[in-house]
Design a protein around this motif. Structure first.
Motif, PDB file in Angstrom:
ATOM      1  N   GLY A  93       0.855  -1.193   0.000  1.00 13.20           N
ATOM      2  CA  GLY A  93       0.000   0.000   0.000  1.00 13.20           C
ATOM      3  C   GLY A  93       0.888   1.240   0.000  1.00 13.20           C
ATOM      4  O   GLY A  93       0.982   1.961  -0.986  1.00 13.20           O
ATOM      5  N   SER A  94       1.574   1.459   1.124  1.00 14.72           N
ATOM      6  CA  SER A  94       2.457   2.631   1.254  1.00 14.72           C
ATOM      7  C   SER A  94       3.670   2.242   2.093  1.00 14.72           C
ATOM      8  O   SER A  94       3.518   1.661   3.176  1.00 14.72           O
ATOM      9  N   THR A  95       4.858   2.569   1.608  1.00 18.30           N
ATOM     10  CA  THR A  95       6.074   2.249   2.392  1.00 18.30           C
ATOM     11  C   THR A  95       6.080   3.053   3.697  1.00 18.30           C
ATOM     12  O   THR A  95       6.580   2.583   4.712  1.00 18.30           O
ATOM     13  N   GLY A 121       0.140   4.940  -2.417  1.00 18.02           N
ATOM     14  CA  GLY A 121       1.237   5.873  -2.096  1.00 18.02           C
ATOM     15  C   GLY A 121       0.639   7.191  -1.600  1.00 18.02           C
ATOM     16  O   GLY A 121      -0.310   7.706  -2.198  1.00 18.02           O
ATOM     17  N   LYS A 122       1.203   7.720  -0.521  1.00 18.63           N
ATOM     18  CA  LYS A 122       0.610   8.912   0.114  1.00 18.63           C
ATOM     19  C   LYS A 122       1.408  10.172  -0.190  1.00 18.63           C
ATOM     20  O   LYS A 122       2.638  10.173  -0.134  1.00 18.63           O
ATOM     21  N   GLY A 123       0.709  11.264  -0.476  1.00 17.43           N
ATOM     22  CA  GLY A 123       1.313  12.590  -0.500  1.00 17.43           C
ATOM     23  C   GLY A 123       0.912  13.294   0.788  1.00 17.43           C
ATOM     24  O   GLY A 123       0.402  12.661   1.711  1.00 17.43           O
ATOM     25  N   GLY A 333       3.225  23.664 -10.643  1.00 16.72           N
ATOM     26  CA  GLY A 333       1.833  23.844 -10.230  1.00 16.72           C
ATOM     27  C   GLY A 333       1.575  23.418  -8.819  1.00 16.72           C
ATOM     28  O   GLY A 333       0.791  24.011  -8.115  1.00 16.72           O
ATOM     29  N   GLU A 334       2.226  22.335  -8.350  1.00 17.17           N
ATOM     30  CA  GLU A 334       1.886  21.840  -7.029  1.00 17.17           C
ATOM     31  C   GLU A 334       3.127  21.412  -6.292  1.00 17.17           C
ATOM     32  O   GLU A 334       4.025  20.889  -6.881  1.00 17.17           O
TER      33      GLU A 334
HETATM   34  C1  BT5 Z   1       4.428  14.736  -1.820  1.00 16.15           C
HETATM   35  O1  BT5 Z   1       3.174  15.136  -1.446  1.00 16.15           O
HETATM   36  O2  BT5 Z   1       5.072  15.194  -2.724  1.00 16.15           O
HETATM   37  C2  BT5 Z   1       4.973  13.583  -0.978  1.00 16.15           C
HETATM   38  C3  BT5 Z   1       5.133  12.332  -1.774  1.00 16.15           C
HETATM   39  C4  BT5 Z   1       5.832  11.254  -0.967  1.00 16.15           C
HETATM   40  C5  BT5 Z   1       5.829   9.937  -1.676  1.00 16.15           C
HETATM   41  C6  BT5 Z   1       6.652   8.900  -0.957  1.00 16.15           C
HETATM   42  S1  BT5 Z   1       6.856   7.447  -1.900  1.00 16.15           S
HETATM   43  C7  BT5 Z   1       7.473   6.586  -0.539  1.00 16.15           C
HETATM   44  C8  BT5 Z   1       6.703   7.058   0.673  1.00 16.15           C
HETATM   45  N1  BT5 Z   1       5.517   6.244   0.891  1.00 16.15           N
HETATM   46  C9  BT5 Z   1       4.378   6.954   0.720  1.00 16.15           C
HETATM   47  O3  BT5 Z   1       3.229   6.495   0.835  1.00 16.15           O
HETATM   48  N2  BT5 Z   1       4.692   8.224   0.402  1.00 16.15           N
HETATM   49  C10 BT5 Z   1       6.126   8.445   0.385  1.00 16.15           C
HETATM   50  P1  BT5 Z   1       2.452  16.434  -2.014  1.00 16.15           P
HETATM   51  O4  BT5 Z   1       3.329  17.640  -1.886  1.00 16.15           O
HETATM   52  O5  BT5 Z   1       1.134  16.447  -1.340  1.00 16.15           O
HETATM   53  O6  BT5 Z   1       2.294  16.163  -3.546  1.00 16.15           O
HETATM   54  C11 BT5 Z   1       1.310  15.264  -4.012  1.00 16.15           C
HETATM   55  C12 BT5 Z   1       0.906  15.746  -5.402  1.00 16.15           C
HETATM   56  O7  BT5 Z   1       1.993  15.530  -6.315  1.00 16.15           O
HETATM   57  C13 BT5 Z   1      -0.276  14.966  -5.974  1.00 16.15           C
HETATM   58  O8  BT5 Z   1      -1.497  15.553  -5.608  1.00 16.15           O
HETATM   59  C14 BT5 Z   1      -0.025  15.067  -7.471  1.00 16.15           C
HETATM   60  O9  BT5 Z   1      -0.496  16.299  -7.980  1.00 16.15           O
HETATM   61  C15 BT5 Z   1       1.484  15.101  -7.566  1.00 16.15           C
HETATM   62  N3  BT5 Z   1       2.037  13.744  -7.826  1.00 16.15           N
HETATM   63  C16 BT5 Z   1       1.550  12.538  -7.473  1.00 16.15           C
HETATM   64  N4  BT5 Z   1       2.382  11.548  -7.847  1.00 16.15           N
HETATM   65  C17 BT5 Z   1       3.419  12.140  -8.473  1.00 16.15           C
HETATM   66  C18 BT5 Z   1       4.610  11.665  -9.078  1.00 16.15           C
HETATM   67  N5  BT5 Z   1       4.924  10.362  -9.120  1.00 16.15           N
HETATM   68  N6  BT5 Z   1       5.458  12.582  -9.597  1.00 16.15           N
HETATM   69  C19 BT5 Z   1       5.204  13.899  -9.563  1.00 16.15           C
HETATM   70  N7  BT5 Z   1       4.093  14.416  -9.009  1.00 16.15           N
HETATM   71  C20 BT5 Z   1       3.208  13.552  -8.460  1.00 16.15           C
END
Ligand code: BT5
Length: 334
Positions: A93-95, A121-123, A333-334
Motif C-alpha cells: 500500500g504505502s512504504t 502511495g501517500k502525499g 503547479g503543485e
Molecule cells: C508529496 O506530497 O510530494 C509527498 C510524496 C511522498 C511519496 C513517498 S513514496 C514513498 C513514501 N511512501 C508513501 O506512501 N509516500 C512516500 P504532495 O506535496 O502532497 O504532492 C502530491 C501531489 O503531487 C499529488 O497531488 C499530485 O499532484 C502530484 N504527484 C503525485 N504523484 C506524483 C509523481 N509520481 N510525480 C510527480 N508528481 C506527483
C-alpha cells in the motif's frame, strides 16, 4: 531474498570476472546437491539475474536485475545505519505506512522499507502519490533523532536536499527545491517527500521520512493530469538510469547529512537549501486551510519553516500549499 539464493548470488559475484564456477564447486561451497544447485540457478534467473555458462570458463554472473532486491541494494551500500534492516516489497500500500507499523514495534533507526510499486502511495494533506512498478524509488526510512518536535520538521528539507546533491553529483542534473518537500527539474516535479512523526507529549518517538523519486518514467508513464507537471531522472537525462546505484548514492548522502542534522538540526544546511529554493525573493501565496498568506518569500528558519514578508510583518509558515504569484519556467503547479 531467501538465504540460499542470496548465498548463490554472492558466490557468483565473488568470481564474476575470473575463472568462474562449476556445478560441483557450487554444490560443495553451498553444501547442497547438484540438482538443487541447478534449481537454485533457475530461481535466480527467474528473478532477472543473467548467467552465462560454458565448458571452459564455467558459470558466470553477467548481469544483475534492476530490481529492488535486498541483496542488490546492499551490494556496495556504504552506510552505517541506513539499511541496517531492509524490507523490500514487490507491491505494498504505502512504504510510509509499513515503516510506521515497524517503528511502532521498535524497529531500529535506519530501518528502510522499499517497494517496486505502491497501491496507496501517500502525499501530504491526504493526496496520493503515483507509484507504478519498477519505475521509481518508493522508500521510507525510520529515524529517531533526539531533537525538539519543531526541529524535526527540517527532515523533509534535509531529504530533498540530499536528493538534489545526489542528482547533481551522480548525474550532473540541476535540481531546484520548492519548500517544503518538492524536488524540481526545469519546473517539473521529480521528487516528493512525506515525513510522518509519532510523539508522546512533546517527545518524538520516531519519524518516518518517505521519498518518492521518479526514475525511469517516459512521459506516457505518468497519468495525463501529471504529464505537464512531473518528470523523471531518465526524461531529464535522455538516457536510462541505474536505479539501484542511484538509490545507494542517495542513501549514502542522506545518512551523511542526517548525522549532522541529529545534533544541529537543519541550520547548517540552510545556505545550501536557500541557494536551491525557488521561493526566496519571489512573490508567493500560501494557502493554509481557509487562511491565505500573500507576500515575499524571505527566509527559511531553524525549524525549516518558511518566512514570508506580508506588508511590514514577517509570517512564519510551518505547513501549507505554496504557489508563485508570477509563474516562470522554474515554477511548478503543485
Ligand atoms: C508529496 O506530497 O510530494 C509527498 C510524496 C511522498 C511519496 C513517498 S513514496 C514513498 C513514501 N511512501 C508513501 O506512501 N509516500 C512516500 P504532495 O506535496 O502532497 O504532492 C502530491 C501531489 O503531487 C499529488 O497531488 C499530485 O499532484 C502530484 N504527484 C503525485 N504523484 C506524483 C509523481 N509520481 N510525480 C510527480 N508528481 C506527483
Amino acid at each position: 531474498m531467501e538465504p540460499l539464493l542470496n548465498d548463490l548470488v554472492d558466490l557468483l559475484r565473488s568470481r564474476r570476472t575470473t575463472s568462474g564456477w562449476t556445478i560441483p564447486r557450487l554444490a560443495s561451497a553451498l553444501s547442497i546437491s547438484r540438482p538443487r544447485v541447478l534449481r537454485t540457478l533457475d530461481e535466480i534467473q527467474g528473478l532477472g539475474y543473467q548467467i552465462k555458462s560454458d565448458n571452459h570458463s564455467g558459470i558466470h554472473l553477467i548481469a544483475v536485475p534492476d530490481r529492488m532486491i535486498d541483496t542488490e541494494i546492499l551490494a556496495g551500500l556504504k552506510t552505517r545505519t541506513f539499511g541496517c534492516q531492509l524490507h523490500c516489497y514487490r507491491r505494498i500500500g504505502s512504504t510510509n505506512s509499513r515503516a510506521c507499523q515497524l517503528a511502532d514495534t521498535s524497529a531500529p533507526e535506519g530501518t528502510i522499507v522499499v517497494a517496486e510499486e505502491q497501491t496507496a502511495g501517500k502525499g501530504r494533506l491526504n493526496r496520493s502519490w503515483h507509484s507504478p512498478p519498477y519505475l521509481g524509488i518508493w522508500s521510507s526510512v525510520i529515524l529517531r533523532p533526539k531533537l525538539s518536535l519543531p526541529r524535526v520538521s527540517g527532515l523533509s528539507l534535509l531529504a530533498a536536499l540530499a536528493f538534489a546533491e545526489t542528482a547533481e553529483r551522480e548525474l550532473g542534473l540541476t535540481v531546484d527545491l520548492k519548500w517544503p518537500n518538492d524536488g524540481l527539474i526545469q519546473g517539473k516535479k521529480v521528487l516528493g517527500v512525506l515525513t510522518e512523526v509519532s510523539a508522546e507529549g512533546d517527545r518524538l518517538s520516531y519519524a518516518v521520512c518517505g521519498t518518492g523519486i521518479n526514475v525511469s518514467h517516459e512521459a506516457v508513464d505518468f497519468p495525463a493530469e501529471l504529464r505537464k507537471r512531473a518528470t523523471s531522472l531518465k526524461l531529464a537525462m535522455g538516457q536510462s538510469i541505474d536505479r539501484l546505484a542511484f538509490f545507494r548514492a542517495f542513501l549514502g548522502e542522506f545518512e551523511h547529512a542526517y548525522r549532522s542534522f541529529r545534533g544541529e538540526g537543519i541550520t547548517p544546511f540552510l545556505p545550501e537549501y536557500r541557494r536551491r529554493s525557488i521561493l526566496l525573493g519571489r512573490e508567493v501565496v500560501v494557502q493554509q486551510g481557509a487562511h491565505t498568506v500573500m507576500g515575499t518569500g524571505v527566509g527559511i528558519d531553524e525549524n525549516g519553516a518558511l518566512v514570508i514578508r506580508e506588508g511590514r510583518r514577517d509570517v512564519v509558515v510551518f505547513a501549507g500549499e505554496v504557489t508563485l504569484r508570477e509563474p516562470s519556467a522554474r515554477n511548478s503547479g503543485e
